[in-house]
Design an enzyme around this catalytic site. Sequence first.
Site, short mmCIF file in Angstrom:
data_model
loop_
_atom_site.label_atom_id
_atom_site.label_comp_id
_atom_site.label_asym_id
_atom_site.label_seq_id
_atom_site.Cartn_x
_atom_site.Cartn_y
_atom_site.Cartn_z
N ASN A 1 -6.38 12.02 0.22
CA ASN A 1 -5.45 11.33 1.16
C ASN A 1 -6.36 10.31 2.15
O ASN A 1 -7.61 10.58 2.11
CB ASN A 1 -4.45 12.30 1.74
CG ASN A 1 -3.50 11.39 2.46
OD1 ASN A 1 -2.78 10.37 1.55
ND2 ASN A 1 -3.03 11.84 3.49
N LYS A 2 -5.75 9.43 2.80
CA LYS A 2 -6.22 8.97 3.77
C LYS A 2 -7.29 9.03 4.49
O LYS A 2 -7.28 10.48 5.03
CB LYS A 2 -5.05 7.99 4.64
CG LYS A 2 -5.48 7.49 5.96
CD LYS A 2 -6.16 5.96 5.72
CE LYS A 2 -5.26 5.28 4.64
NZ LYS A 2 -6.08 4.18 3.72
N GLN B 1 -2.12 2.28 10.11
CA GLN B 1 -0.77 2.64 9.52
C GLN B 1 0.17 3.57 10.07
O GLN B 1 1.18 3.37 10.11
CB GLN B 1 -1.17 2.92 7.94
CG GLN B 1 -1.79 2.24 7.07
CD GLN B 1 -3.27 2.25 7.02
OE1 GLN B 1 -3.75 2.75 8.01
NE2 GLN B 1 -3.97 1.73 5.86
N ARG C 1 0.67 -1.16 0.11
CA ARG C 1 -0.15 -0.08 0.08
C ARG C 1 0.84 1.27 -0.16
O ARG C 1 2.00 1.13 0.01
CB ARG C 1 -1.10 0.01 1.04
CG ARG C 1 -0.58 -0.41 2.57
CD ARG C 1 0.72 0.25 3.05
NE ARG C 1 0.27 1.82 3.53
CZ ARG C 1 1.01 2.59 3.60
NH1 ARG C 1 2.11 2.42 3.80
NH2 ARG C 1 0.77 3.81 3.83
N GLY C 2 0.19 2.34 -0.20
CA GLY C 2 0.81 3.71 -0.36
C GLY C 2 1.04 3.89 -1.83
O GLY C 2 1.40 3.13 -2.51
N ALA C 3 0.61 5.14 -2.22
CA ALA C 3 0.49 5.76 -3.57
C ALA C 3 1.60 5.54 -4.49
O ALA C 3 1.44 4.93 -5.54
CB ALA C 3 -0.17 7.01 -3.63
N ASP D 1 -2.58 10.40 -1.91
CA ASP D 1 -3.23 9.22 -2.83
C ASP D 1 -3.31 10.07 -4.28
O ASP D 1 -3.29 9.36 -5.48
CB ASP D 1 -4.31 8.59 -2.36
CG ASP D 1 -3.90 7.71 -1.39
OD1 ASP D 1 -3.82 8.23 -0.04
OD2 ASP D 1 -3.34 6.44 -1.50
N ARG E 1 -7.64 -0.82 -6.71
CA ARG E 1 -7.90 0.24 -5.99
C ARG E 1 -8.09 1.32 -6.81
O ARG E 1 -7.36 1.78 -7.45
CB ARG E 1 -6.71 0.34 -4.72
CG ARG E 1 -6.55 -0.90 -4.07
CD ARG E 1 -5.95 -0.61 -2.65
NE ARG E 1 -6.68 0.12 -1.84
CZ ARG E 1 -6.01 0.90 -0.89
NH1 ARG E 1 -4.67 1.06 -0.75
NH2 ARG E 1 -6.90 1.88 0.20
#
Lengths: 337, 337
Positions: B242-243, B192, B44-46, B233, B87
């Site tokens: 973003n998150k 996270q 995970r993580g853009a 993201d 995603r």
Amino acid sequence: MRTIEWKNGAVKTVDQTRLPTRTVYLEMTSCDEVAHAIKTLQVRGAPLLGAAAAYGLALTAYHSKAKSRKQLVEELETSAKVLRETRPTAVNLFWAIERVMKKALEKEDVADAVRAVVEEAEKIAEEDVEVNRRIGKHGATLIEDGDTVLTHCNAGSLATVDYGTALAVLRTAWEDGKKIKVIATETRPLLQGARLTAYELHRDGIPVTLITDSMVGYVLARGFVQKVIVGADRIVRDAVVNKIGTYSVAVLAHEHKAPFYVAAPKSTFDVKRLAKDVVIEERSMSEVVKFGDVQIAPAGVPALNPAFDITPMKYVAGIICEEGVLSPAAFQKLSAS
Amino acid sequence: MRTIEWKNGAVKTVDQTRLPTRTVYLEMTSCDEVAHAIKTLQVRGAPLLGAAAAYGLALTAYHSKAKSRKQLVEELETSAKVLRETRPTAVNLFWAIERVMKKALEKEDVADAVRAVVEEAEKIAEEDVEVNRRIGKHGATLIEDGDTVLTHCNAGSLATVDYGTALAVLRTAWEDGKKIKVIATETRPLLQGARLTAYELHRDGIPVTLITDSMVGYVLARGFVQKVIVGADRIVRDAVVNKIGTYSVAVLAHEHKAPFYVAAPKSTFDVKRLAKDVVIEERSMSEVVKFGDVQIAPAGVPALNPAFDITPMKYVAGIICEEGVLSPAAFQKLSAS
């Protein structure tokens, strides 16, 4: 049933740390047991802490072998000290102790004093239910049919002797036939929203949706929420002290012009004090770095764990108490009277 | 090591769902395995999603038995479709797929095309590290000695091929000798912040303190935080995606006049689109009503679980990318060019 009950020298309550997966009752026969239950959050919620502290003193009085009123009062003072050291923030605990101690001092005879203490504890519990009903009635006038209301932590029947404060408002609106919905924040670290608020509302058939605390901005920005109602642990002249996260919710509600209401009995008011005078309880880091028994952060990483935060009055649309809905200005006038 | 590595037709990465308690490596040899790892957040993580998607296509190419370039491209298209459906929000994934597909189409010969695809994937990963170093350098100019910086979620080396975006800024400031401290939000529902950010910073010796998401208002109000830095993201013309929880943090930072910075490579920019065009991934309710395997809410209570939220540009003090620190106005000018 009521969240706390007195019966023949024993105090019965539900262990709130085990809900919602298990319903376990505690039967306590000493003030030390009550103090322990308060410290470990088996008993929590500002109004309930008032009733629990009063019942703790009632247990001391009821089981006392004191031969004189003086001796009884000494025993009560010892118990009161233990209770005062459990949790520093909710003012209802201190208020209830003061009420009960005063009654003990009014009597000459030891048996009369014991009776007076037990009666006063019962009265505090009875009054709490009555007061919550009135909070519900006043608050419900603010709720419109179709509203979705966000609440944080648990200000429900489990936080009181019965019926709740913030949740009393929602219950009354629902009983009045208003088709409301509730969004409950989970309320980390101890998840009172997920475990207790969702449980109470779901049990009562009031539609409730759970969110993480991080979703408050999102649901407001999406227009999902019309109003916010929370309880309080202490309301001082310039601010509301309540569960950690309340301040964030208040700022976000303000940003989105959703009115932010606080529902609390007058026993929660501490009008002579200011926010700067309030001791914010700092709890163990382990509540944050662990989740239940599971370590979630790397070993050795420290955490903050303030149990409460402070919401300045500028974010508060109204304070709902047993006498009606007070504007912050009207509330502040009480301190002058 | 790098978060993702290519070696002789296999892609190795650390399973991020198991950190910090266990360090488990995944060795993937097919694009389907990569897609599965993305879907389950093992990866995970853009920026990392960009590299992972590119490597997924490289696996398809490397192991292909295609006899013609046309056939290879068909296989790559099938893999790209699977990747695109993992995603929807992080734009880097789509950007990387486009880059790799273009390279495949430039070649006539199938062997040349395979080589070009693998090389392009390697190049994307290499560039990510270089870009992050430059983000770190530009961003560190904003950080002063003694600052405490709050970050949300994980925009660290684990969210990228190496070094990170928001955490690259903090690492560079620290390597420059600035005595900074970091406050990391735990970032429910999937933690996270607690699991990954606290882990990375603690490992690197950078002082980090963990808070629950509900404590952001508290730490700002107490003056504990001078700056906020997060990753992204997707950055569209009018907002940062973003998150979940980022928007709440941004509003609270704004209220307390703490500058809110976003660190992200240009591959995260999507300047032609607006916030209203972005699909916000809604994940399973079980991530909210459960904590790991433990049910925390009563059975039957629904939950919301948007994985991201949208922070309008008015809350953003600057966007830190490989070319420097852009004001929102400067960023918006890119869309005209």
